[in-house]
Scaffold this active site. Structure first.
Site, short mmCIF file in Angstrom:
data_model
loop_
_atom_site.label_atom_id
_atom_site.label_comp_id
_atom_site.label_asym_id
_atom_site.label_seq_id
_atom_site.Cartn_x
_atom_site.Cartn_y
_atom_site.Cartn_z
N ASP A 9 0.88 -1.15 0.00
CA ASP A 9 0.00 0.00 0.00
C ASP A 9 0.93 1.22 0.00
O ASP A 9 2.08 1.12 0.42
CB ASP A 9 -0.87 -0.02 1.26
CG ASP A 9 -1.75 1.20 1.37
OD1 ASP A 9 -2.43 1.54 0.38
OD2 ASP A 9 -1.75 1.84 2.44
N ASP A 11 0.21 5.07 0.97
CA ASP A 11 0.11 5.97 2.12
C ASP A 11 0.07 5.18 3.42
O ASP A 11 -0.82 4.37 3.64
CB ASP A 11 -1.13 6.86 1.99
CG ASP A 11 -1.12 7.70 0.72
OD1 ASP A 11 -0.04 8.18 0.35
OD2 ASP A 11 -2.19 7.88 0.11
#
Length: 185
Positions: A9, A11
Site C-alpha cells: 500500500d 500511504d
C-alpha cells in the site's frame, strides 16, 4: 522470471500518510522503505504498489497530479536500486466521489481488483505474493486475492483486535524487514 511479488500500500507504508498526498513537497518516505524493498528484490520478489486514491474521486487533485507524483516516487526508488514493477491505483469512492468517480468498483480495497490485475498482468502466483498494508481493507483484499501472507504495518498507528486478526503478522514499519522478512518467505 519471478512469479512472486510484494504488494505495498502507498500511504502509511511507503510514505507518511498526511491525508491526500499528491504533491512532491508533501511526500515523505517512511524510514527503511528503500532498504526493505532492496531486501525483497534480492529475494526474487517483484515490487508492486496498490493504492486507493479517493482524493481524485473527491476532486481534491487530478489523475495527472497523481501520475506526476507517482513518476517522481518511482524515480526515487530507482535511484535506490529498486525497480517498481507497477503502480495500480483506484480513484473511485462509492459515496463521496464526483462525476464518473462516484461508483462501486472492483478496484477499491477491500475489493481485490488491483491485486488481481497485478497478478494477471505480471504473471504472478498469488500463493507466492505478500501484501503489506496499514488498514484492514489491505488485509481483506489480499486474503480475497489468495495471497500467502498479509502483513499489517503500524507506521505509528494502533489497530483494533478485529483488524489485527486479519493479518498474519504485524510489523512496526517496513524498517523491520531485515529482522522479520526471512520469517515470512
Amino acid at each position: 522470471m519471478s512469479d512472486k511479488a510484494v504488494f505495498l500500500d502507498r500511504d502509511g507504508v511507503v510514505n507518511v500518510d498526511h491525508a491526500y498526498v499528491y504533491k512532491i513537497d508533501d511526500f515523505e518516505f517512511i524510514a527503511g522503505v528503500f532498504e526493505a524493498c532492496q531486501l525483497f528484490q534480492a529475494a526474487g520478489y517483484k515490487i508492486v504498489i496498490v493504492t486507493n486514491q479517493s482524493g481524485i474521486g473527491r476532486g481534491y487533485y487530478t489523475e495527472q497530479d497523481f501520475h506526476t507524483l507517482t513518476d517522481w516516487m518511482v524515480a526515487q526508488f530507482k535511484q535506490h536500486n529498486v525497480e517498481i514493477s507497477k503502480v495500480y491505483f483506484c480513484p473511485h469512492h462509492p459515496t463521496k466521489g464526483v462525476a464518473q468517480y462516484k461508483q462501486q468498483c472492483d478496484c477499491r480495497k477491500p475489493k481485490p481488483g488491483m491485486l488481481l490485475q497485478g497478478v494477471k498482468e505480471l504473471g504472478l502466483d498469488p500463493s507466492k505474493c505478500i501484501m503489506f498494508g496499514d488498514k484492514g481493507s489491505d488485509m481483506l483484499a489480499a486474503k480475497t486475492a489468495g495471497f500467502s501472507k498479509n502483513i499489517l504495518v503500524q507506521s505509528g498507528q494502533s489497530f483494533d483486535e478485529q483488524t489485527i486478526t486479519l493479518a498474519d503478522d504485524v510489523w512496526q514499519s517496513l524498517n523491520c524487514a531485515s529482522e522479520k522478512f526471512s520469517e515470512n518467505t
